[in-house]
Design a protein around this motif. Structure first.
Motif, mmCIF file in Angstrom:
data_model
loop_
_atom_site.group_PDB
_atom_site.id
_atom_site.type_symbol
_atom_site.label_atom_id
_atom_site.label_comp_id
_atom_site.label_asym_id
_atom_site.label_seq_id
_atom_site.Cartn_x
_atom_site.Cartn_y
_atom_site.Cartn_z
ATOM 1 N N THR A 1 0.817 -1.208 0.000
ATOM 2 C CA THR A 1 0.000 0.000 0.000
ATOM 3 C C THR A 1 0.851 1.259 0.000
ATOM 4 O O THR A 1 0.319 2.356 0.035
ATOM 5 C CB THR A 1 -0.917 0.028 1.237
ATOM 6 O OG1 THR A 1 -0.099 0.021 2.407
ATOM 7 C CG2 THR A 1 -1.867 -1.145 1.245
ATOM 8 N N LYS B 1 0.050 11.796 -2.564
ATOM 9 C CA LYS B 1 -0.973 12.818 -2.345
ATOM 10 C C LYS B 1 -2.349 12.184 -2.211
ATOM 11 O O LYS B 1 -3.143 12.566 -1.349
ATOM 12 C CB LYS B 1 -0.950 13.809 -3.504
ATOM 13 C CG LYS B 1 -1.959 14.907 -3.367
ATOM 14 C CD LYS B 1 -1.928 15.835 -4.564
ATOM 15 C CE LYS B 1 -3.065 16.826 -4.462
ATOM 16 N NZ LYS B 1 -3.228 17.608 -5.651
ATOM 17 N N THR B 2 -2.648 11.211 -3.053
ATOM 18 C CA THR B 2 -3.929 10.512 -2.987
ATOM 19 C C THR B 2 -4.076 9.774 -1.669
ATOM 20 O O THR B 2 -5.129 9.823 -1.036
ATOM 21 C CB THR B 2 -4.066 9.524 -4.164
ATOM 22 O OG1 THR B 2 -3.901 10.242 -5.385
ATOM 23 C CG2 THR B 2 -5.404 8.829 -4.155
ATOM 24 N N LEU B 3 -3.009 9.086 -1.239
ATOM 25 C CA LEU B 3 -3.048 8.343 0.016
ATOM 26 C C LEU B 3 -3.258 9.272 1.206
ATOM 27 O O LEU B 3 -4.100 9.009 2.065
ATOM 28 C CB LEU B 3 -1.750 7.543 0.197
ATOM 29 C CG LEU B 3 -1.646 6.704 1.472
ATOM 30 C CD1 LEU B 3 -2.663 5.579 1.442
ATOM 31 C CD2 LEU B 3 -0.242 6.160 1.625
ATOM 32 N N PRO C 1 3.064 4.326 -1.332
ATOM 33 C CA PRO C 1 3.045 5.067 -2.603
ATOM 34 C C PRO C 1 4.374 4.963 -3.339
ATOM 35 O O PRO C 1 5.428 4.897 -2.739
ATOM 36 C CB PRO C 1 2.793 6.504 -2.147
ATOM 37 C CG PRO C 1 3.266 6.554 -0.741
ATOM 38 C CD PRO C 1 3.055 5.188 -0.174
ATOM 39 N N ASN C 2 4.275 4.932 -4.663
ATOM 40 C CA ASN C 2 5.472 4.843 -5.494
ATOM 41 C C ASN C 2 5.898 6.198 -6.050
ATOM 42 O O ASN C 2 7.031 6.367 -6.443
ATOM 43 C CB ASN C 2 5.244 3.872 -6.658
ATOM 44 C CG ASN C 2 5.120 2.452 -6.162
ATOM 45 O OD1 ASN C 2 5.729 2.101 -5.151
ATOM 46 N ND2 ASN C 2 4.337 1.647 -6.838
ATOM 47 N N ASP C 3 4.983 7.134 -6.110
ATOM 48 C CA ASP C 3 5.333 8.449 -6.625
ATOM 49 C C ASP C 3 4.568 9.518 -5.852
ATOM 50 O O ASP C 3 3.781 9.234 -4.957
ATOM 51 C CB ASP C 3 5.059 8.544 -8.117
ATOM 52 C CG ASP C 3 3.602 8.283 -8.468
ATOM 53 O OD1 ASP C 3 2.799 8.010 -7.556
ATOM 54 O OD2 ASP C 3 3.262 8.372 -9.655
ATOM 55 N N ARG D 1 -6.860 10.606 1.195
ATOM 56 C CA ARG D 1 -7.836 9.619 1.668
ATOM 57 C C ARG D 1 -7.775 9.461 3.181
ATOM 58 O O ARG D 1 -8.804 9.347 3.844
ATOM 59 C CB ARG D 1 -7.588 8.274 0.992
ATOM 60 C CG ARG D 1 -8.032 8.238 -0.437
ATOM 61 C CD ARG D 1 -7.812 6.885 -1.049
ATOM 62 N NE ARG D 1 -8.126 6.909 -2.465
ATOM 63 C CZ ARG D 1 -7.797 5.983 -3.315
ATOM 64 N NH1 ARG D 1 -7.107 4.920 -2.904
ATOM 65 N NH2 ARG D 1 -8.118 6.081 -4.579
ATOM 66 N N ALA E 1 2.178 11.598 -6.792
ATOM 67 C CA ALA E 1 0.723 11.644 -7.009
ATOM 68 C C ALA E 1 0.004 10.613 -6.149
ATOM 69 O O ALA E 1 -1.032 10.906 -5.549
ATOM 70 C CB ALA E 1 0.401 11.414 -8.481
ATOM 71 N N SER E 2 0.543 9.415 -6.068
ATOM 72 C CA SER E 2 -0.112 8.405 -5.240
ATOM 73 C C SER E 2 0.060 8.721 -3.752
ATOM 74 O O SER E 2 -0.808 8.399 -2.944
ATOM 75 C CB SER E 2 0.423 7.008 -5.572
ATOM 76 O OG SER E 2 1.813 6.938 -5.352
#
Length: 186
Positions: A11, A20-22, A13-15, A25, A17-18
């Motif tokens: 779970t 920021k999304t995590l 993040p790899n970058d 949420r 953007a992900s």
């Protein structure tokens, strides 16, 4: 392929953007958990306001422009909180919009333009931003603060007078004073 620190965690993040999304949420989940705790939420907002006042008082600076901007923002949010979602004074697209009234067959509830939870959330965000702004020295602008204070009070008085006139004109009260009790024993 370069290895990342989060390689073992599915779970993670790899970058950016992900990430920021995590974070978004997690933040949304945390905020949504507070919905049912109405007095606690407002106590937290009051605590943030007290922290802001203490920060301004103890910092030695005036922070007049930051405080004025915070006050104007809170005033606009208060007006949106007290206003109905559909304003009968503005006839949009020829629709005859009226405020909720008690008719023969149904009771229509008062629907706010800005719901209570969003009102609280915006206040907390504004107070948090204002507290952080007091740590930025160039935002402590030298101004003649009595004029800002007087202008704010005049603006507050005029705005609230107009809002109260609107409430009286259209016969609505934006607050519920409690659950209606029906007397079954007559």
């Amino acid at each position: 392929m370069p290895t990342t620190i989060y390689e073992g965690n599915p779970t993670a993040p790899n970058d950016l953007a992900s990430l920021k999304t995590l974070v978004g949420r997690k933040y949304q989940n945390l905020i949504e958990r507070t919905i049912t705790f109405l007095p606690h939420r407002w106590a937290a907002a009051a605590l943030l306001l007290i922290l802001y006042i203490l920060r301004v008082y103890t910092s030695g600076g005036g922070w007049y422009v930051v405080t004025y901007a915070l006050g104007i923002f809170l005033l606009t949010q208060l007006i949106a909180f007290l206003s109905p979602k559909w304003d009968p004074d503005s006839d949009v697209d020829g629709l005859n919009v009226s405020l909720p009234t008690k008719g023969d067959e149904e009771v229509k509830p008062f629907v706010r333009r800005l719901p209570e939870f969003l009102f609280w959330h915006l206040i907390v965000k504004a107070l948090t931003i204002a507290i952080f702004c007091t740590f930025i020295p160039f935002l402590d602008l030298p101004v003649f603060w009595p004029i800002l204070l007087m202008y704010f009070f005049v603006l507050f008085a005029i705005t609230m007078k107009n809002q109260i006139r609107h409430m009286i004109k259209h016969k609505y009260i934006p607050f519920t004073v409690g659950k209606k009790v029906y007397n079954t024993r007559d």
